[in-house]
Design a protein around this motif. Structure first.
Motif, PDB file in Angstrom:
ATOM      1  N   UNK A  49      29.815  30.914  35.385  1.00  0.00           N
ATOM      2  CA  UNK A  49      31.084  31.436  34.790  1.00  0.00           C
ATOM      3  C   UNK A  49      31.002  32.686  34.151  1.00  0.00           C
ATOM      4  N   UNK A  50      31.997  33.700  34.393  1.00  0.00           N
ATOM      5  CA  UNK A  50      31.896  34.941  33.855  1.00  0.00           C
ATOM      6  C   UNK A  50      33.370  35.503  33.707  1.00  0.00           C
ATOM      7  N   UNK A  51      33.644  36.359  32.964  1.00  0.00           N
ATOM      8  CA  UNK A  51      34.996  36.836  32.526  1.00  0.00           C
ATOM      9  C   UNK A  51      35.779  37.395  34.028  1.00  0.00           C
ATOM     10  N   UNK A  52      34.742  37.612  34.977  1.00  0.00           N
ATOM     11  CA  UNK A  52      35.535  37.995  36.302  1.00  0.00           C
ATOM     12  C   UNK A  52      36.431  36.767  36.867  1.00  0.00           C
ATOM     13  N   UNK A  53      36.165  35.645  36.528  1.00  0.00           N
ATOM     14  CA  UNK A  53      36.783  34.519  36.951  1.00  0.00           C
ATOM     15  C   UNK A  53      38.218  34.710  36.568  1.00  0.00           C
ATOM     16  N   UNK A  54      38.574  35.266  35.533  1.00  0.00           N
ATOM     17  CA  UNK A  54      39.794  35.515  34.944  1.00  0.00           C
ATOM     18  C   UNK A  54      40.887  35.987  36.188  1.00  0.00           C
ATOM     19  N   UNK A  55      40.165  36.907  36.931  1.00  0.00           N
ATOM     20  CA  UNK A  55      40.930  37.583  38.141  1.00  0.00           C
ATOM     21  C   UNK A  55      41.169  36.771  39.360  1.00  0.00           C
ATOM     22  N   UNK A  56      40.113  35.819  39.366  1.00  0.00           N
ATOM     23  CA  UNK A  56      40.047  34.745  40.674  1.00  0.00           C
ATOM     24  C   UNK A  56      41.205  33.845  40.401  1.00  0.00           C
ATOM     25  N   UNK A  57      41.734  33.462  38.955  1.00  0.00           N
ATOM     26  CA  UNK A  57      42.339  32.594  38.748  1.00  0.00           C
ATOM     27  C   UNK A  57      43.871  32.882  39.107  1.00  0.00           C
ATOM     28  N   UNK A  58      44.195  33.970  39.095  1.00  0.00           N
ATOM     29  CA  UNK A  58      45.570  34.569  39.563  1.00  0.00           C
ATOM     30  C   UNK A  58      45.681  34.734  41.036  1.00  0.00           C
ATOM     31  N   UNK A  59      44.801  34.840  41.948  1.00  0.00           N
ATOM     32  CA  UNK A  59      44.615  35.031  43.336  1.00  0.00           C
ATOM     33  C   UNK A  59      45.938  34.668  43.940  1.00  0.00           C
ATOM     34  N   UNK A  60      46.158  33.220  43.717  1.00  0.00           N
ATOM     35  CA  UNK A  60      47.390  32.322  44.532  1.00  0.00           C
ATOM     36  C   UNK A  60      48.515  33.283  44.610  1.00  0.00           C
ATOM     37  N   UNK A  61      48.766  34.016  43.468  1.00  0.00           N
ATOM     38  CA  UNK A  61      49.918  34.736  43.328  1.00  0.00           C
ATOM     39  C   UNK A  61      49.918  35.947  44.283  1.00  0.00           C
ATOM     40  N   UNK A  62      48.815  36.521  44.299  1.00  0.00           N
ATOM     41  CA  UNK A  62      48.482  37.687  45.046  1.00  0.00           C
ATOM     42  C   UNK A  62      48.306  37.499  46.620  1.00  0.00           C
ATOM     43  N   UNK A  63      47.932  36.255  47.057  1.00  0.00           N
ATOM     44  CA  UNK A  63      47.684  36.126  48.380  1.00  0.00           C
ATOM     45  C   UNK A  63      49.123  35.784  48.871  1.00  0.00           C
ATOM     46  N   UNK A  64      50.045  35.272  48.199  1.00  0.00           N
ATOM     47  CA  UNK A  64      51.587  34.885  48.792  1.00  0.00           C
ATOM     48  C   UNK A  64      52.422  35.869  48.565  1.00  0.00           C
ATOM     49  N   UNK A  65      51.864  37.122  47.912  1.00  0.00           N
ATOM     50  CA  UNK A  65      52.916  38.082  47.712  1.00  0.00           C
ATOM     51  C   UNK A  65      53.361  38.767  48.988  1.00  0.00           C
ATOM     52  N   UNK A  66      54.439  39.739  49.005  1.00  0.00           N
ATOM     53  CA  UNK A  66      54.776  40.110  50.087  1.00  0.00           C
ATOM     54  C   UNK A  66      53.647  41.425  50.919  1.00  0.00           C
ATOM     55  N   UNK A  67      52.554  41.724  50.104  1.00  0.00           N
ATOM     56  CA  UNK A  67      51.572  42.395  50.798  1.00  0.00           C
ATOM     57  C   UNK A  67      50.834  41.645  51.960  1.00  0.00           C
ATOM     58  N   UNK A  68      50.943  40.166  51.859  1.00  0.00           N
ATOM     59  CA  UNK A  68      50.098  39.529  52.605  1.00  0.00           C
ATOM     60  C   UNK A  68      51.343  38.651  53.640  1.00  0.00           C
TER      61      UNK A  68
ATOM     62  N   UNK B  16      50.917  25.899  42.099  1.00  0.00           N
ATOM     63  CA  UNK B  16      52.291  25.214  42.019  1.00  0.00           C
ATOM     64  C   UNK B  16      53.342  26.149  42.417  1.00  0.00           C
ATOM     65  N   UNK B  17      53.632  27.316  41.692  1.00  0.00           N
ATOM     66  CA  UNK B  17      54.421  28.191  41.719  1.00  0.00           C
ATOM     67  C   UNK B  17      54.702  28.740  43.324  1.00  0.00           C
ATOM     68  N   UNK B  18      53.563  29.114  43.734  1.00  0.00           N
ATOM     69  CA  UNK B  18      53.457  29.515  45.190  1.00  0.00           C
ATOM     70  C   UNK B  18      53.809  28.489  46.235  1.00  0.00           C
ATOM     71  N   UNK B  19      53.331  27.106  45.942  1.00  0.00           N
ATOM     72  CA  UNK B  19      54.111  26.177  46.778  1.00  0.00           C
ATOM     73  C   UNK B  19      55.411  25.956  46.567  1.00  0.00           C
ATOM     74  N   UNK B  20      56.035  25.923  45.585  1.00  0.00           N
ATOM     75  CA  UNK B  20      57.432  25.768  45.426  1.00  0.00           C
ATOM     76  C   UNK B  20      58.294  26.923  46.019  1.00  0.00           C
ATOM     77  N   UNK B  21      57.936  28.050  45.785  1.00  0.00           N
ATOM     78  CA  UNK B  21      58.378  29.313  46.409  1.00  0.00           C
ATOM     79  C   UNK B  21      58.549  29.430  48.135  1.00  0.00           C
TER      80      UNK B  21
END
Length: 398
Positions: free
Chosen positions: A170-189, A225-230
């Motif tokens: 575990x390191x602080x970098x995991x903070x970024x990993x935690x929000x990746x679902x929002x990025x993966x299912x954004x319009x950029x992907x 959860x938010x990604x799945x609902x959307x």
């Protein structure tokens, strides 16, 4: 030409922050070097009038810098000579990332891809190390020495599962990993095949599991959860049926292993082992409130700390309860001004709805539990929120 170099430098900076735990390799501070280079190109573009600064953002930035600078002077007056400059640089670091970002030359899509790629490299490294240690190919001591030699940091570790010899990394970098679902299912992907998206989700899920942080698990679960609902209505019935059948098959074949994994997840929230870390936070509350009561209006100054309660030998000013720590360092007056500048920036630049409001509150709440606020990593997380929920239609990826 300058614009292209600036764009490449900025995207490389974002990748390095997401991929490399300390931002450094073999003692070479890649993140600081890239920040400096990016700042030079940003300044050259500004002088050549390649872009215009948004006046209201300049105002909020100025308020932020002036407020923290006043607190810096108070810290010097109170005698915190060995820590005031170190914390001042850290408290400016997330703001630096937002200031360096110019949407005219760096598209939100490019930023998302850089973050995803960096987080993927970081996550695969963690998974590989856990697998190698579990298989007995390398020892825990070898991994510790490798991380110190390569990145100059020590990961937070513990044994998660003695049966399979799975350890926590575990390191602080995991903070970024935690929000990746929002990025993966954004319009950029949107043009990326679903199988690749779900593969990325799986890798990042394993990475969050290895991180074994209650706070980050909550963020990741809510993001999924938010990604799945959307996206539920966008998934074809055939694909849903296939996923359901595959899910049942996996549950049947690996039911014993999956039960153990779920048990370790729940133990992270319910186990008595959490008591020691939670007691430390409770003790911090009493200590920080006592200091605040003695320096109520203007605080001890940035870099302030209590010799009787130190949490780090290298960062004496660092406390898990970072919002409360900032309050005693800045005092109520400067703290309220600081919060006003942050809220003003968010209101000006972000399109608020249920989802964006929820994740902004969730992300900023990290300062209640962990000292993540003062880092370039937190700057990248804020940048992600900015490109996802920008109130400018051309930048919004949501």
């Amino acid at each position: 030409m300058i614009q292209l170099i600036y764009k490449a430098t900025f995207l490389l900076l974002i990748f390095v922050i997401a991929a490399i735990p300390s931002g450094s390799i073999k003692g070479v501070p890649l993140d600081l070097m890239l920040v400096s280079l990016c700042g030079i190109f940003w300044l050259l573009m500004l002088l050549k009038k390649k872009f215009r600064l948004k006046k209201v953002n300049v105002l909020f930035f100025t308020i932020y810098v002036v407020t923290t600078a006043v607190s810096l002077l108070i810290s010097v007056i109170n005698g915190f000579y060995n820590t005031f400059l170190q914390e001042y640089m850290l408290i400016l670091s997330p703001v630096v990332i937002l200031c360096l970002y110019r949407s005219e030359y760096v598209r939100g899509i490019s930023i998302v891809k850089s973050i995803i790629l960096g987080s993927l490299c970081y996550s695969l490294f963690k998974i590989l190390m856990v697998f190698q240690i579990a298989q007995g190919n390398i020892s825990f001591e070898d991994f510790t020495n490798l991380s110190k030699t390569l990145f100059g940091v020590s990961f937070i570790t513990m044994l998660i599962d003695p049966t399979y010899k799975i350890i926590r990394i575990y390191y602080v970098s995991d903070f970024i990993v935690a929000i990746t679902p929002l990025l993966i299912f954004s319009s950029s992907f949107k043009n990326v095949k679903k199988v690749y998206k779900f593969s990325l989700l799986t890798v990042f899920l394993v990475s969050i599991y290895i991180a074994y942080s209650r706070y980050l698990i909550i963020i990741y679960v809510f993001a999924v959860f938010f990604v799945f609902i959307k996206n539920f209505n966008k998934i074809s019935k055939v694909y849903k049926t296939c996923l359901f059948i595959i899910g049942l098959f996996i549950l049947f074949i690996f039911k014993d292993n999956i039960l153990i994994i779920f048990e370790t997840f729940f133990n992270r929230f319910l186990s008595d082992d959490n008591a020691s870390s939670d007691i430390v936070r409770v003790n911090q509350v009493d200590m920080l409130l006592n200091i605040l009561s003695s320096h109520l209006l203007f605080g001890t100054g940035i870099g302030g700390y209590d010799n009787q309660f130190l949490r780090s030998s290298t960062e004496l000013f660092s406390y898990e309860l970072q919002w409360l720590a900032l309050m005693f360092k800045m005092g109520l007056v400067l703290f309220i001004v600081l919060i006003t500048s942050i809220v003003g920036f968010l209101i000006t630049n972000i399109k608020f709805n249920i989802e964006s409001t929820f994740f902004i509150v969730l992300i900023f709440s990290v300062g209640i539990f962990n000292p993540y606020l003062q880092s370039l990593i937190f700057g990248v997380v804020l940048l992600s929120i900015l490109v996802l929920y920008s109130n400018e239609r051309k930048d919004n990826l949501n």
